[in-house]
Write a protein that holds these residues in place. Structure first.
Motif, PDB file in Angstrom:
ATOM      1  N   PHE A 164      -3.113   3.717  -2.831  1.00 59.21           N
ATOM      2  CA  PHE A 164      -3.298   2.725  -3.991  1.00 59.21           C
ATOM      3  C   PHE A 164      -2.447   1.601  -3.723  1.00 59.21           C
ATOM      4  O   PHE A 164      -1.598   1.482  -2.597  1.00 59.21           O
ATOM      5  CB  PHE A 164      -2.903   3.356  -5.123  1.00 59.21           C
ATOM      6  CG  PHE A 164      -1.507   3.389  -5.223  1.00 59.21           C
ATOM      7  CD1 PHE A 164      -0.431   2.449  -6.128  1.00 59.21           C
ATOM      8  CD2 PHE A 164      -0.955   4.828  -5.052  1.00 59.21           C
ATOM      9  CE1 PHE A 164       0.900   2.544  -6.026  1.00 59.21           C
ATOM     10  CE2 PHE A 164       0.521   5.055  -5.216  1.00 59.21           C
ATOM     11  CZ  PHE A 164       1.237   4.082  -5.933  1.00 59.21           C
ATOM     12  N   GLY A 165      -2.666   0.521  -4.291  1.00 61.49           N
ATOM     13  CA  GLY A 165      -2.232  -0.951  -4.039  1.00 61.49           C
ATOM     14  C   GLY A 165      -1.494  -1.369  -5.256  1.00 61.49           C
ATOM     15  O   GLY A 165      -1.907  -1.375  -6.331  1.00 61.49           O
ATOM     16  N   ALA A 215      -9.118  -7.433  -8.232  1.00 59.82           N
ATOM     17  CA  ALA A 215      -8.049  -7.018  -8.534  1.00 59.82           C
ATOM     18  C   ALA A 215      -6.934  -7.988  -8.183  1.00 59.82           C
ATOM     19  O   ALA A 215      -5.860  -7.435  -8.426  1.00 59.82           O
ATOM     20  CB  ALA A 215      -8.072  -5.530  -8.042  1.00 59.82           C
ATOM     21  N   GLY A 216      -7.053  -8.826  -7.209  1.00 65.49           N
ATOM     22  CA  GLY A 216      -5.985  -9.873  -7.021  1.00 65.49           C
ATOM     23  C   GLY A 216      -5.379  -9.712  -5.596  1.00 65.49           C
ATOM     24  O   GLY A 216      -5.944  -9.239  -4.680  1.00 65.49           O
ATOM     25  N   ILE A 217      -4.122  -9.951  -5.710  1.00 67.03           N
ATOM     26  CA  ILE A 217      -3.128  -9.937  -4.455  1.00 67.03           C
ATOM     27  C   ILE A 217      -2.959  -8.595  -3.896  1.00 67.03           C
ATOM     28  O   ILE A 217      -2.273  -8.700  -2.731  1.00 67.03           O
ATOM     29  CB  ILE A 217      -2.026 -10.727  -4.689  1.00 67.03           C
ATOM     30  CG1 ILE A 217      -1.202 -10.268  -5.665  1.00 67.03           C
ATOM     31  CG2 ILE A 217      -2.383 -12.314  -4.967  1.00 67.03           C
ATOM     32  CD1 ILE A 217       0.347 -11.107  -5.655  1.00 67.03           C
ATOM     33  N   THR A 218      -3.179  -7.499  -4.598  1.00 64.74           N
ATOM     34  CA  THR A 218      -2.943  -6.471  -4.171  1.00 64.74           C
ATOM     35  C   THR A 218      -3.644  -5.728  -2.708  1.00 64.74           C
ATOM     36  O   THR A 218      -4.999  -6.051  -2.859  1.00 64.74           O
ATOM     37  CB  THR A 218      -2.980  -5.051  -5.217  1.00 64.74           C
ATOM     38  OG1 THR A 218      -3.048  -3.906  -4.666  1.00 64.74           O
ATOM     39  CG2 THR A 218      -4.673  -5.157  -5.708  1.00 64.74           C
ATOM     40  N   LYS A 273       0.784  -1.141  -0.090  1.00 64.05           N
ATOM     41  CA  LYS A 273      -0.017  -0.001  -0.012  1.00 64.05           C
ATOM     42  C   LYS A 273       1.043   1.164  -0.011  1.00 64.05           C
ATOM     43  O   LYS A 273       1.656   1.407   0.733  1.00 64.05           O
ATOM     44  CB  LYS A 273      -0.750  -0.087   1.329  1.00 64.05           C
ATOM     45  CG  LYS A 273      -1.718   1.105   1.343  1.00 64.05           C
ATOM     46  CD  LYS A 273      -2.339   1.367   2.613  1.00 64.05           C
ATOM     47  CE  LYS A 273      -3.267   2.522   2.838  1.00 64.05           C
ATOM     48  NZ  LYS A 273      -4.134   2.418   4.118  1.00 64.05           N
ATOM     49  N   LEU A 274       0.442   1.855  -1.049  1.00 66.11           N
ATOM     50  CA  LEU A 274       1.370   3.514  -1.177  1.00 66.11           C
ATOM     51  C   LEU A 274       0.379   4.481  -0.993  1.00 66.11           C
ATOM     52  O   LEU A 274      -0.688   4.640  -1.605  1.00 66.11           O
ATOM     53  CB  LEU A 274       2.188   3.615  -2.348  1.00 66.11           C
ATOM     54  CG  LEU A 274       3.273   2.224  -2.523  1.00 66.11           C
ATOM     55  CD1 LEU A 274       4.029   2.482  -3.809  1.00 66.11           C
ATOM     56  CD2 LEU A 274       4.538   2.776  -1.444  1.00 66.11           C
ATOM     57  N   SER A 275       0.718   5.703  -0.424  1.00 64.23           N
ATOM     58  CA  SER A 275       0.028   6.847  -0.081  1.00 64.23           C
ATOM     59  C   SER A 275       0.548   8.186  -0.704  1.00 64.23           C
ATOM     60  O   SER A 275       1.873   8.215  -0.395  1.00 64.23           O
ATOM     61  CB  SER A 275      -0.431   6.861   1.070  1.00 64.23           C
ATOM     62  OG  SER A 275      -1.113   5.746   1.683  1.00 64.23           O
ATOM     63  N   PHE A 291      -4.153  -1.683  -7.901  1.00 60.80           N
ATOM     64  CA  PHE A 291      -5.643  -1.246  -7.349  1.00 60.80           C
ATOM     65  C   PHE A 291      -5.611   0.301  -7.143  1.00 60.80           C
ATOM     66  O   PHE A 291      -4.778   0.784  -6.298  1.00 60.80           O
ATOM     67  CB  PHE A 291      -5.840  -1.739  -5.939  1.00 60.80           C
ATOM     68  CG  PHE A 291      -7.077  -1.523  -5.229  1.00 60.80           C
ATOM     69  CD1 PHE A 291      -8.235  -2.025  -5.680  1.00 60.80           C
ATOM     70  CD2 PHE A 291      -7.231  -0.511  -4.384  1.00 60.80           C
ATOM     71  CE1 PHE A 291      -9.764  -1.632  -5.154  1.00 60.80           C
ATOM     72  CE2 PHE A 291      -8.183   0.086  -3.885  1.00 60.80           C
ATOM     73  CZ  PHE A 291      -9.727  -0.585  -4.103  1.00 60.80           C
ATOM     74  N   LYS A 292      -6.222   0.660  -8.319  1.00 60.66           N
ATOM     75  CA  LYS A 292      -6.349   2.299  -7.908  1.00 60.66           C
ATOM     76  C   LYS A 292      -4.937   3.044  -8.043  1.00 60.66           C
ATOM     77  O   LYS A 292      -4.725   3.988  -7.281  1.00 60.66           O
ATOM     78  CB  LYS A 292      -7.245   2.877  -6.812  1.00 60.66           C
ATOM     79  CG  LYS A 292      -8.608   2.261  -6.899  1.00 60.66           C
ATOM     80  CD  LYS A 292      -9.514   2.906  -5.733  1.00 60.66           C
ATOM     81  CE  LYS A 292     -10.779   2.523  -5.584  1.00 60.66           C
ATOM     82  NZ  LYS A 292     -11.580   2.963  -4.566  1.00 60.66           N
ATOM     83  N   VAL A 293      -4.341   2.452  -8.985  1.00 62.88           N
ATOM     84  CA  VAL A 293      -2.832   3.085  -9.173  1.00 62.88           C
ATOM     85  C   VAL A 293      -2.902   4.074 -10.457  1.00 62.88           C
ATOM     86  O   VAL A 293      -3.783   4.049 -11.427  1.00 62.88           O
ATOM     87  CB  VAL A 293      -1.930   1.785  -9.908  1.00 62.88           C
ATOM     88  CG1 VAL A 293      -0.755   2.306 -10.196  1.00 62.88           C
ATOM     89  CG2 VAL A 293      -1.740   1.023  -8.612  1.00 62.88           C
ATOM     90  N   PRO A 294      -2.261   5.249 -10.434  1.00 64.92           N
ATOM     91  CA  PRO A 294      -1.967   6.320 -11.452  1.00 64.92           C
ATOM     92  C   PRO A 294      -1.462   5.553 -12.583  1.00 64.92           C
ATOM     93  O   PRO A 294      -0.538   4.926 -12.645  1.00 64.92           O
ATOM     94  CB  PRO A 294      -1.130   7.093 -10.792  1.00 64.92           C
ATOM     95  CG  PRO A 294      -1.051   7.130  -9.425  1.00 64.92           C
ATOM     96  CD  PRO A 294      -1.578   5.728  -9.226  1.00 64.92           C
ATOM     97  N   PHE A 295      -2.256   5.825 -13.550  1.00 71.40           N
ATOM     98  CA  PHE A 295      -2.419   4.959 -14.949  1.00 71.40           C
ATOM     99  C   PHE A 295      -1.169   4.845 -15.369  1.00 71.40           C
ATOM    100  O   PHE A 295      -0.707   3.606 -16.266  1.00 71.40           O
ATOM    101  CB  PHE A 295      -3.252   5.366 -16.049  1.00 71.40           C
ATOM    102  CG  PHE A 295      -2.713   6.737 -16.893  1.00 71.40           C
ATOM    103  CD1 PHE A 295      -2.113   6.300 -18.178  1.00 71.40           C
ATOM    104  CD2 PHE A 295      -2.792   7.975 -16.443  1.00 71.40           C
ATOM    105  CE1 PHE A 295      -1.604   7.436 -18.870  1.00 71.40           C
ATOM    106  CE2 PHE A 295      -2.384   9.065 -16.864  1.00 71.40           C
ATOM    107  CZ  PHE A 295      -1.698   8.782 -18.278  1.00 71.40           C
TER     108      PHE A 295
END
Length: 374
Positions: free
Chosen positions: A139-140, A210-213, A124-126, A353-357
């Protein structure tokens, strides 16, 4: 066969081992505890997560045999990915404010002074914007790892490692741009379903599977109704097809024109292969390209569309194709926007998961924004 990045080819052996049973131990608990493998792994991943925040090499130096070629290669890989993510943040005018990590071990085999490990990491990064757009975005990223450990002087070291790393890019090749997205006010209307495509369910599906994230639902597992194509070249297109086409939980677009999933047997070429899927979307009329080119081109396209509300907009439930050397390499699903209007995506291989594209890509990447016609 799906096209994937060079390092992902090395992780195929790992993927066969991990499959879907990543939370189960396959080694006996007593020898694992005796040899302190699990505490070492926990400390290793905690220290590597700290490295992402401040790039202090001292966090991880003691976990590697720096004079050993293979171990040093694994060490330098971690240094490079930390540099990449901080360089990306600098160019996008953001700062990382938090990082958290958890691991789940699939398999440990201890043989004298060597241990072989298969595990997954949920990261997880913020981040926050430096000068504008207050608020934090989380996001993850989920990765699958195969690690060989070596014991020396009664302690463990990383001897070699393979994993599908979405941050494996050259930090010097990030596209620089002064352009910024306009804050996006797109809101999905759950009750409004025009024609065939249910965007709300498509986004819910993308978030659930979304899987393992970090952040994903379904116990961080894929939808077991579908085959996992990670060991066959990559699962990103299979996942995107599920998002728009699953009739029970997803967007519900009818299968047709060679785009099919045969349950218990797998998907057709257009269902699982990147270029074939892109071609199907355009030729069938299911999709329409509304922006393409470099990162700067995409920012300009998205902003221009917002000034022309009569034209199709980039919306949650749309898709982004990633093009390298003229061929589609990857697909992701748009699931929303951050405070500044930056498109956020979910995908498989590696799980996001909800990562900047554009995180995990460089200036050689071209993007196709594909609006799903609804």
């Amino acid at each position: 066969m799906l096209r994937i990045k060079k390092l992902q080819l090395l992780c195929m052996i790992l993927l066969v081992l991990t499959a879907c049973s990543f939370i189960n131990f396959h080694a006996q608990a007593e020898p694992v505890q005796k040899d302190n493998v699990v505490p070492f792994l926990q400390e290793l991943f905690e220290d590597r997560t700290r490295l992402l925040m401040d790039q202090d090499k001292k966090h991880i130096e003691d976990h590697y045999l720096l004079k050993d070629k293979r171990s040093n290669y694994a060490y330098l890989h971690e240094i490079n990915r930390a540099e990449y993510i901080q360089e990306w943040a600098k160019h996008r005018k953001i700062k990382f404010v938090n990082a958290e990590s958890s691991i789940r071990i699939a398999r440990i085999e201890v043989l004298s002074d060597m241990a072989k490990v298969s595990l997954v990491q949920s990261l997880k990064l913020s981040y926050e914007y430096v000068n504008s757009y207050p608020g934090q975005h989380d996001f993850g990223i989920g990765t699958r790892h195969g690690i060989t450990l070596r014991k020396k002087d009664n302690r463990w070291y990383v001897e070699r490692e393979w994993y599908s790393d979405p941050l494996e890019e050259n930090p010097k090749k990030i596209e620089k741009s002064d352009l910024q997205f306009i804050p996006n006010k797109a809101v999905l209307e759950p009750a409004k379903i025009i024609n065939k495509y249910n965007r709300t369910r498509a986004v819910d599906y993308a978030n659930k599977y979304a899987g393992i994230t970090w952040g994903a639902g379904n116990g961080q597992r894929y939808n077991q109704k579908y085959l996992d194509y990670n060991s066959k070249g990559g699962d990103c297109t299979n996942f995107s097809s599920q998002v728009i086409g699953d009739k029970e939980e997803g967007g519900g677009l009818p299968m047709r024109s060679g785009w099919h999933y045969f349950y218990n047997n797998g998907g057709s070429q257009a269902w699982v292969q990147t270029d074939a899927f892109k071609n199907f979307l355009i030729r069938s009329g299911y999709g329409r390209i509304i922006g393409q080119g470099s990162f700067s081109n995409i920012v300009q396209s998205v902003n221009d569309l917002q000034q022309q509300p009569e034209k199709p907009q980039l919306l949650p439930g749309d898709l982004i194709a990633y093009v390298l050397r003229g061929d589609v390499d990857h697909f992701s699903v748009v699931v929303g926007f951050d405070q500044s209007g930056y498109p956020l995506v979910n995908s498989h291989t590696a799980d996001r998961f909800k990562v900047p594209f554009d995180l995990g890509w460089d200036k050689n990447t071209k993007y196709l924004l594909i609006h799903i016609q609804d």
